[in-house]
Design an enzyme around this catalytic site. Sequence first.
Site, PDB file in Angstrom:
ATOM      1  N   ARG A  19     -13.426  -5.048 -12.926  1.00 34.37           N
ATOM      2  CA  ARG A  19     -12.650  -6.048 -13.674  1.00 34.37           C
ATOM      3  C   ARG A  19     -13.487  -6.708 -14.765  1.00 34.37           C
ATOM      4  O   ARG A  19     -12.955  -7.057 -15.822  1.00 34.37           O
ATOM      5  CB  ARG A  19     -12.100  -7.114 -12.721  1.00 34.37           C
ATOM      6  CG  ARG A  19     -10.931  -6.572 -11.928  1.00 34.37           C
ATOM      7  CD  ARG A  19     -10.328  -7.626 -11.036  1.00 34.37           C
ATOM      8  NE  ARG A  19      -8.976  -7.238 -10.647  1.00 34.37           N
ATOM      9  CZ  ARG A  19      -8.309  -7.757  -9.634  1.00 34.37           C
ATOM     10  NH1 ARG A  19      -8.858  -8.707  -8.900  1.00 34.37           N
ATOM     11  NH2 ARG A  19      -7.094  -7.352  -9.353  1.00 34.37           N
ATOM     12  N   GLY A  28      -0.727  -6.530  -6.978  1.00 40.05           N
ATOM     13  CA  GLY A  28       0.617  -7.096  -6.861  1.00 40.05           C
ATOM     14  C   GLY A  28       1.315  -7.180  -8.206  1.00 40.05           C
ATOM     15  O   GLY A  28       2.514  -6.901  -8.307  1.00 40.05           O
ATOM     16  N   GLY A  49      -3.531  -2.244  -5.352  1.00 38.54           N
ATOM     17  CA  GLY A  49      -4.957  -2.504  -5.140  1.00 38.54           C
ATOM     18  C   GLY A  49      -5.641  -1.423  -4.324  1.00 38.54           C
ATOM     19  O   GLY A  49      -6.726  -0.941  -4.694  1.00 38.54           O
ATOM     20  N   LYS A  80       3.737  -0.227   4.168  1.00 41.49           N
ATOM     21  CA  LYS A  80       5.089  -0.677   4.504  1.00 41.49           C
ATOM     22  C   LYS A  80       6.148  -0.276   3.492  1.00 41.49           C
ATOM     23  O   LYS A  80       5.948  -0.425   2.290  1.00 41.49           O
ATOM     24  CB  LYS A  80       5.100  -2.200   4.572  1.00 41.49           C
ATOM     25  CG  LYS A  80       4.385  -2.771   5.747  1.00 41.49           C
ATOM     26  CD  LYS A  80       4.846  -4.203   5.881  1.00 41.49           C
ATOM     27  CE  LYS A  80       3.943  -5.034   6.738  1.00 41.49           C
ATOM     28  NZ  LYS A  80       3.875  -6.389   6.186  1.00 41.49           N
TER      29      LYS A  80
END
Length: 407
Positions: free
Chosen positions: A41, A383, A360, A207
Amino acid sequence: MARGLKGIRSIEDFELKDQRVFIRVDFNVPMDGGKISDDFRIRQALPTIQYALDHGAKVILASHFGRPKGGGAEDREKYSLAPVAERLQDLSGWEVFLIDEPSRGDAPKNLLQNLRANQVLLLENVRFESGETQNSPDLARRWYGLTDIYINDAFGASHRAHASIDALPRMVPQRGLGFLLKREIEMLESLISKPDHPYGALLGGSKVSDKIGVIEKLLDFVDLFVIGGAMAYTFLKARGVDVGSSLVEREKIAFASEMVQRLETRGKAILLPVDHVISKSIEGEGGVRTTDGVEIPEGWMGFDIGPKTQALYCEKLKMCKTLFWNGPMGVFEDPRFSKGTFAVAEVLAHSGAKTIVGGGDSAAAAKSSGLFDRFTHVSTGGGASLEYLQGDMLPGIEALRQKERLV
Ligand code: ADP
Ligand code: MG
């Protein structure tokens, strides 16, 4: 519906000379034992900062780091940006001044005004201020006192309505985005406006419920859905396959069946695993085996796609011209369950298609595959990239948009 870059200016649209340019970056890097374990980053933020310096700006940088709770002394040490300041200085060759601004009166203003060509100011962790997460106008006003031009280059934080992301830019008439944020938006937009076909979405991870929004959004564009990871078991269950003790989200079985039907009526394809790497627990109790077929015996759980599935997925993915990947195919953190994830990473990386990775953990898998540079784009926002794709308005992007005139 996201509206791309409409009404948003870029850093290149401003006269930067001698202006104080407040750049919101995302220096929220992973740490391991007090050391930065991945400076991706920080590296990604360099071009925008360099551009501002090259054009004579006085640069002030701001970022959050971790989740400090009260801003007490212990927190201030644990979540200080000091290691980031040091790494930034090493990577860039600039002189970086880290300042804890609120207690310093006019010092930051003076320091900023007197910065020389190769110097930048970095504010201490913005989350030391409780007003940051509360989106406080008072805090934003204080930063506004240090700002002529506001630039957001923190895609990974743009889905949060926080003071440095939302309240501040709304106060600054001269506001825009940096190169990193611009590329993120362009890349994600390219997945939903005129993508090249065949278009494949490779979805995995833990999920189904995390991914429903993205699945629904991509339903209109994608030709082929390829499903792996724990979410595959909910889809298999929906087809009546016995998946042993694998993770199944019972309340999402109906969604999974409905989605398969919707895809099939539109003549699109969905691929599910045909074999699995299984064990009795994530620790590998009872050994690690590969199933012959699609069924998983009682008491066993699937932790990766099997070799037949790998071959099938790789063959189909190779035919795509656009590929979006979100979610690992198995528990890739454990070498016993990582083969499926790295096999698909390899195919994507060498496919010649436009390959975009969001999420991520998927970005981490892309990095540890050693093929990172071969993907068209790996999003810096976990996200945020999924929220953007599913069509949510991201506060940090919306705050940059100039009001549209109706007449
Ligand atoms: P991303 O961050 O890329 O969006 P997710 O957070 O949805 O991805 O999923 C990543 C996690 O899913 C990883 O930690 C991985 O270990 C886990 N996972 C993948 N497959 C399985 C599985 N079969 N059983 C349990 N966990 C799994
Ligand atoms: Mg994740």
